[in-house]
Design a protein around this motif. Structure first.
Motif, short mmCIF file in Angstrom:
data_model
loop_
_atom_site.label_atom_id
_atom_site.label_comp_id
_atom_site.label_asym_id
_atom_site.label_seq_id
_atom_site.Cartn_x
_atom_site.Cartn_y
_atom_site.Cartn_z
N TYR A 1 1.15 6.35 -7.04
CA TYR A 1 0.01 7.21 -7.35
C TYR A 1 0.43 8.67 -7.35
O TYR A 1 0.11 9.42 -8.26
N ARG A 2 1.18 9.06 -6.33
CA ARG A 2 1.63 10.46 -6.22
C ARG A 2 2.60 10.84 -7.32
O ARG A 2 2.68 12.01 -7.69
N SER A 3 3.32 9.86 -7.85
CA SER A 3 4.26 10.16 -8.94
C SER A 3 3.57 10.12 -10.30
O SER A 3 4.20 10.41 -11.31
N GLY A 4 2.28 9.75 -10.33
CA GLY A 4 1.53 9.74 -11.57
C GLY A 4 1.48 8.40 -12.27
O GLY A 4 0.94 8.29 -13.36
N SER A 5 2.04 7.38 -11.67
CA SER A 5 2.05 6.04 -12.26
C SER A 5 0.84 5.27 -11.73
O SER A 5 0.95 4.40 -10.86
N TYR A 6 -0.33 5.59 -12.28
CA TYR A 6 -1.59 5.07 -11.75
C TYR A 6 -1.75 3.57 -11.95
O TYR A 6 -2.31 2.88 -11.09
N VAL B 1 0.84 -1.20 0.00
CA VAL B 1 0.00 0.00 0.00
C VAL B 1 0.88 1.24 0.00
O VAL B 1 0.60 2.20 -0.73
N GLN B 2 1.95 1.24 0.79
CA GLN B 2 2.87 2.37 0.80
C GLN B 2 3.43 2.63 -0.60
O GLN B 2 3.48 3.77 -1.06
N MET B 3 3.85 1.56 -1.26
CA MET B 3 4.41 1.71 -2.60
C MET B 3 3.34 2.16 -3.58
O MET B 3 3.60 2.97 -4.47
#
Length: 86
Positions: A67-72, A60-62
């Motif tokens: 997600y925050r880096s845009g790699s959905y 979940v952390q990863m």
């Protein structure tokens, strides 16, 4: 959060931080005593080690990081795998 993916309550984090400060100790993980990561890369390596061990909290952390880096798509894969593991 710690290097071994254990959740710590805010009171325990504060207490641990005060002990580290007052006794002038090197910061370590309160659970496994592993030295605190010195860089974001080292922190991510620690998380990936837990991901490879099928730790759902680390996944979940990863997923959040991706997600925050845009790699959905990657984020979805990590969170989905974490949900499957429980």
């Amino acid at each position: 959060m710690t290097c071994c993916s254990k959740k710590i309550c805010d009171g325990c984090v504060h207490s641990y931080g005060m002990r580290i400060f007052q006794e002038k100790l090197e910061p370590t993980c309160p659970f496994c005593r592993h030295p605190a990561p010195e860089s974001k890369d080292e922190e991510e390596q620690n998380i990936m080690k837990r991901v490879k061990a099928n730790d759902p909290v680390a996944m979940v952390q990863m997923g959040i990081r991706r997600y925050r880096s845009g790699s959905y798509d990657d984020a979805f894969r990590y969170v989905k795998k974490a949900a499957e593991l429980g």
